[in-house]
Design a protein around this motif. Structure first.
Motif, short mmCIF file in Angstrom:
data_model
loop_
_atom_site.label_atom_id
_atom_site.label_comp_id
_atom_site.label_asym_id
_atom_site.label_seq_id
_atom_site.Cartn_x
_atom_site.Cartn_y
_atom_site.Cartn_z
N GLY A 179 9.17 -7.36 -8.67
CA GLY A 179 7.93 -8.12 -8.52
C GLY A 179 6.91 -7.58 -7.55
N ALA A 180 7.25 -6.56 -6.77
CA ALA A 180 6.27 -6.00 -5.85
C ALA A 180 5.14 -5.33 -6.65
CB ALA A 180 6.91 -4.98 -4.92
N ARG A 181 3.96 -5.40 -6.11
CA ARG A 181 2.78 -4.80 -6.75
C ARG A 181 2.31 -3.66 -5.86
NH1 ARG A 181 -2.67 -6.20 -5.87
NH2 ARG A 181 -4.09 -5.51 -7.53
N LEU A 182 2.17 -2.46 -6.44
CA LEU A 182 1.80 -1.27 -5.68
C LEU A 182 0.30 -1.01 -5.77
CD1 LEU A 182 4.05 0.39 -4.20
CD2 LEU A 182 4.90 -1.05 -6.04
N VAL A 183 -0.31 -0.76 -4.62
CA VAL A 183 -1.75 -0.50 -4.55
C VAL A 183 -1.97 0.78 -3.76
CG1 VAL A 183 -4.00 -1.39 -3.82
CG2 VAL A 183 -2.20 -2.99 -4.50
N PRO A 184 -2.68 1.77 -4.31
CA PRO A 184 -2.97 2.98 -3.53
C PRO A 184 -3.64 2.62 -2.20
CG PRO A 184 -3.56 3.32 -5.83
CD PRO A 184 -3.21 1.86 -5.69
N GLY A 241 0.84 -1.18 0.00
CA GLY A 241 0.00 0.00 0.00
C GLY A 241 0.88 1.24 0.00
N TYR A 242 0.50 2.25 -0.77
CA TYR A 242 1.31 3.46 -0.84
C TYR A 242 0.42 4.66 -1.13
CZ TYR A 242 0.91 4.20 -5.89
OH TYR A 242 0.42 4.49 -7.14
N LYS A 243 0.97 5.84 -0.83
CA LYS A 243 0.28 7.09 -1.14
C LYS A 243 0.80 7.63 -2.47
CE LYS A 243 -0.94 8.68 3.50
NZ LYS A 243 -0.84 9.80 4.48
N PRO A 244 -0.04 7.74 -3.49
CA PRO A 244 0.42 8.25 -4.78
C PRO A 244 1.01 9.65 -4.65
CG PRO A 244 -1.74 7.23 -5.01
CD PRO A 244 -1.45 7.32 -3.53
N LEU A 245 2.07 9.92 -5.42
CA LEU A 245 2.71 11.23 -5.44
C LEU A 245 1.92 12.18 -6.33
CD1 LEU A 245 6.42 10.04 -5.79
CD2 LEU A 245 5.21 10.65 -3.70
N MET A 265 8.80 6.25 -9.41
CA MET A 265 8.82 5.47 -8.17
C MET A 265 8.05 4.15 -8.34
SD MET A 265 10.86 7.01 -6.34
CE MET A 265 10.72 5.87 -4.96
N LEU A 266 6.96 4.16 -9.10
CA LEU A 266 6.25 2.91 -9.36
C LEU A 266 7.13 1.93 -10.13
CD1 LEU A 266 2.64 4.08 -10.29
CD2 LEU A 266 3.34 2.83 -8.25
N LYS A 267 7.89 2.46 -11.09
CA LYS A 267 8.78 1.60 -11.87
C LYS A 267 9.88 1.02 -10.99
CE LYS A 267 11.80 1.65 -15.94
NZ LYS A 267 12.35 2.49 -17.05
N VAL A 268 10.48 1.86 -10.15
CA VAL A 268 11.57 1.40 -9.28
C VAL A 268 11.05 0.39 -8.26
CG1 VAL A 268 13.24 2.10 -7.53
CG2 VAL A 268 12.97 3.48 -9.60
#
Length: 283
Positions: free
Chosen positions: A151-156, A130-134, A143-146
């Motif tokens: 293999g990590a999947r980013l979810v707002p 879980g992350y806060k979109p910039l 940052m999403l690319k890095v």
């Protein structure tokens, strides 16, 4: 340009780190008052010189974190594995191997970006963070690319609970950074943290309880320059009967111990105590 810079040798990047930290302390004085104020609150018994030493060491470490994140744009998986060593994967895998998803709670200690990438490489199961979109779209894409390279999947963060329910058939780990200060509209839990009245998000605990996810604290410690160790600590097995907020309290105690063990590795430039505890009634 970022790709080219990331391929610079480590000795060049360390020189850049030293330059950035010197500029931040002596010239730009990056968030100097915030850092000094928070160190004074947490370490009132230290001399001003001792607090200044932590301040300078923090900026040096933070400069290293910045160039480490830059380097991760082009690092190989083998190099990342060699630099982020997970000490006790079995704490997480005993749940995952049994078909039980888990939740990781982390903090801004050490290189939290490498923590995500190192665990994603070594866990053997999907990692959703879980992350806060910039606000800046270029920075958001970068940052999403890095963060997703290994293999990590980013979810707002606002979509995380719905995503967990939607993908409940996928055995995975859910990662949340839980040491940020809540905003005025968030539900919060008040406790003493580093000697201060401190508000914590309760979102991680609420999601874990609602979905019965075991909660594991992932502590990152600096072993040497650009080398880290990660230790997992079980906070809740998903079954133990606990009073409300006790998972959050356990997290606060674990995080506090790690900050006190290595204060220069915590993110002092982030204003942690910007919300004041109400005088009357619950928050």
């Amino acid at each position: 340009m970022i790709q080219l810079l990331s391929r610079l040798p480590w000795w060049v990047l360390y020189g850049l780190s030293r330059l950035l930290s010197a500029l931040a302390y002596h010239v730009v004085r990056h968030r100097h008052a915030v850092i000094a104020e928070q160190l004074s609150k947490v370490f009132p018994d230290l001399t001003e010189a001792d607090r200044a030493a932590i301040h300078r060491r923090f900026l040096k470490n933070f400069g290293d974190v910045l160039v480490e994140v830059l380097k991760s744009v082009s690092m190989s998986a083998e190099d990342m594995r060699s630099r982020v060593h997970v000490l006790n994967l079995d704490v997480a895998r005993r749940f995952l191997d049994a078909g039980q998803s888990i939740m990781f709670v982390t903090s801004h200690l050490g290189n939290w970006e490498w923590l995500l990438q190192g665990v994603a490489l070594q866990l053997g199961f999907p990692v959703d963070a879980g992350y806060k979109p910039l606000h800046d779209q270029w920075a958001e894409r970068l940052m999403l690319k890095v963060r997703s390279r290994f293999g990590a999947r980013l979810v707002p963060a606002k979509e995380l609970l719905g995503d967990i329910i939607k993908r409940r058939g996928v055995v995975r780990s859910i990662a949340m950074n839980a040491d940020q200060a809540p905003v005025s509209t968030d539900k919060r839990y008040w406790t003493t943290f580093l000697g201060q009245d401190t508000a914590f998000y309760v979102g991680a605990e609420q999601i874990a309880r609602a979905t019965r996810l075991p909660v594991i604290y992932a502590c990152m410690r600096r072993a040497s320059r650009s080398h880290y160790e990660v230790e997992f600590k079980l906070l809740w097995d998903g079954k133990e009967a606990l009073e409300p907020n006790q998972i959050t309290e356990r997290y606060a105690r674990a995080c506090e111990a790690d900050v006190l063990h290595s204060p220069a590795d915590w993110l002092w430039s982030y204003r942690r105590w910007k919300i004041k505890k109400p005088l009357y009634g619950p928050s």
